[in-house]
Design a protein around this motif. Structure first.
Motif, mmCIF file in Angstrom:
data_model
loop_
_atom_site.group_PDB
_atom_site.id
_atom_site.type_symbol
_atom_site.label_atom_id
_atom_site.label_comp_id
_atom_site.label_asym_id
_atom_site.label_seq_id
_atom_site.Cartn_x
_atom_site.Cartn_y
_atom_site.Cartn_z
ATOM 1 N N SER A 90 0.472 -34.725 37.011
ATOM 2 C CA SER A 90 -0.421 -35.873 36.837
ATOM 3 C C SER A 90 -1.832 -35.375 37.137
ATOM 4 O O SER A 90 -2.020 -34.216 37.553
ATOM 5 C CB SER A 90 -0.038 -37.016 37.779
ATOM 6 O OG SER A 90 -0.586 -36.807 39.071
ATOM 7 N N LEU A 202 -5.458 -32.864 34.417
ATOM 8 C CA LEU A 202 -4.631 -33.441 33.356
ATOM 9 C C LEU A 202 -4.506 -32.479 32.180
ATOM 10 O O LEU A 202 -3.427 -32.347 31.590
ATOM 11 C CB LEU A 202 -5.240 -34.773 32.902
ATOM 12 C CG LEU A 202 -4.492 -35.528 31.798
ATOM 13 C CD1 LEU A 202 -3.067 -35.873 32.224
ATOM 14 C CD2 LEU A 202 -5.267 -36.795 31.410
ATOM 15 N N ALA A 206 -1.003 -31.004 30.755
ATOM 16 C CA ALA A 206 -0.682 -31.137 29.334
ATOM 17 C C ALA A 206 -0.475 -29.776 28.682
ATOM 18 O O ALA A 206 0.412 -29.609 27.835
ATOM 19 C CB ALA A 206 -1.793 -31.906 28.623
ATOM 20 N N VAL A 262 -2.948 -36.506 24.225
ATOM 21 C CA VAL A 262 -2.298 -36.697 25.523
ATOM 22 C C VAL A 262 -2.412 -38.158 25.935
ATOM 23 O O VAL A 262 -3.466 -38.780 25.771
ATOM 24 C CB VAL A 262 -2.962 -35.801 26.590
ATOM 25 C CG1 VAL A 262 -2.298 -35.997 27.955
ATOM 26 C CG2 VAL A 262 -2.915 -34.341 26.169
ATOM 27 N N TRP A 264 -1.493 -40.863 29.325
ATOM 28 C CA TRP A 264 -1.129 -40.896 30.741
ATOM 29 C C TRP A 264 -1.312 -42.302 31.300
ATOM 30 O O TRP A 264 -2.253 -43.017 30.960
ATOM 31 C CB TRP A 264 -1.996 -39.941 31.561
ATOM 32 C CG TRP A 264 -1.786 -40.128 33.042
ATOM 33 C CD1 TRP A 264 -0.677 -39.780 33.766
ATOM 34 C CD2 TRP A 264 -2.671 -40.765 33.959
ATOM 35 N NE1 TRP A 264 -0.824 -40.153 35.089
ATOM 36 C CE2 TRP A 264 -2.040 -40.754 35.226
ATOM 37 C CE3 TRP A 264 -3.941 -41.337 33.825
ATOM 38 C CZ2 TRP A 264 -2.638 -41.300 36.360
ATOM 39 C CZ3 TRP A 264 -4.539 -41.895 34.960
ATOM 40 C CH2 TRP A 264 -3.890 -41.863 36.208
ATOM 41 N N VAL A 270 2.590 -38.225 32.253
ATOM 42 C CA VAL A 270 1.875 -37.486 31.214
ATOM 43 C C VAL A 270 2.802 -37.251 30.026
ATOM 44 O O VAL A 270 3.942 -36.816 30.193
ATOM 45 C CB VAL A 270 1.363 -36.139 31.754
ATOM 46 C CG1 VAL A 270 0.613 -35.372 30.666
ATOM 47 C CG2 VAL A 270 0.469 -36.342 32.973
#
Length: 291
Positions: A90, A202, A206, A262, A264, A270
């Motif tokens: 995260s 993040l 990812a 992406v 979240w 994610v």
């Protein structure tokens, strides 16, 4: 950008096409205590040189009990790191490889090579270190599987309570009057503005989705830089971002560009919905290493 990744790399001929990684001085394994993608540092804080030596006297074992500091064990452990990021990652939980304690490998007919590992991983934001066991199957040329298969559990990572931070960040990003954007994380001096660090984290998480899928017996991936990131309109309570990330393969020394879509949220975690590998950039320089 100036080239600040101090890595001497050469392919070791005759040993299954795999290089030998030697960590100096005297370290048992690659220690990425700064963040998941940093060049290892000594106790005094200076950068170590990671050597992939040609024609070393000691043979690198690809099966049986593995030297924890050598390439086969480190490669397998980095794949486990990426897997853990896809499970637990995260903007406030980013897993890096801390140390390989033990590793062994065996060839599995028509399937590839299976690894059993005891490793320590470090959650880079809280600096908490946890020990994990893992099994990994890297597919061979004859395997029908195209991606590594990993079984690992580090449930202790979930004990690191990030719920309040994540909810606050989610509400902040969701209510932004103008959508966020950023580029060159880190910049040419290795600097990241504090308010951009969650987007850097993040992006690292990812990127692990891509690095996990792309890992083979002949790669050793880490994320080098977020070239740019743009927040999109929120959909179904999911924050959405377009990322352009630079991945570094330490074996080929390639800097590989990927575009990622992406999403979240604290509730859903994610997710990487789309990936696109961009054409090679022959004139691109490697981004800086950060501490």
């Amino acid at each position: 950008m100036s080239l600040r990744i101090f890595i001497t790399l050469a392919v070791l001929a005759g040993i299954h096409g795999s290089p030998t990684i030697t960590v100096r001085p005297g370290s048992e394994a690659l220690d990425v205590s700064a963040h998941p993608n940093s060049v290892p540092e000594t106790a005094e804080g200076t950068e170590e040189e990671v050597l992939v030596e040609e024609g070393t006297e000691e043979e690198v074992m690809a099966t049986g009990e593995l030297n924890p500091s050598h390439y086969p064990a480190q490669r397998a452990a980095k794949v486990v790191q990426h897997y853990l990021n896809t499970r637990y990652g995260s903007p406030y939980r980013w897993v890096g490889l801390h140390r390989v304690h033990s590793a062994n490998a065996e060839d599995v007919a028509d399937s590839g090579r299976k690894y059993r590992l005891e490793i320590s991983v470090q959650e880079m934001i809280s600096n908490a270190t946890e020990k994990c066991s893992a099994e990994l199957l890297l597919p061979g040329a004859e395997s029908s599987q195209s991606s590594p298969q990993v079984q690992a559990s580090c449930e202790a990572l979930l004990k690191i309570d990030t719920a309040a931070q994540e909810e606050a960040l989610y509400q902040q990003y969701k209510k932004n009057n103008s959508l966020l954007s950023g580029q060159n994380l880190p910049d040419s001096y290795g600097h990241i503005d504090p308010e951009m660090k969650p987007l850097w984290h993040l992006g690292g998480v990812a990127s692990s989705f891509v690095m996990l899928k792309e890992s083979t017996e002949n790669t050793l991936y880490s994320m080098a830089q977020v070239a740019n990131v743009t927040q999109l309109e929120t959909e179904n309570n999911q924050l959405r971002f377009n990322y352009h990330v630079l991945l570094h393969d330490m074996v080929s020394q390639e800097i590989i560009h990927w575009k990622l879509l992406v999403t979240w949220s604290p509730a859903e975690g994610v997710k990487v919905l789309q990936t696109e590998k961009l054409p090679k950039c022959h004139d691109c320089e490697a981004p800086p290493n950060t501490n």
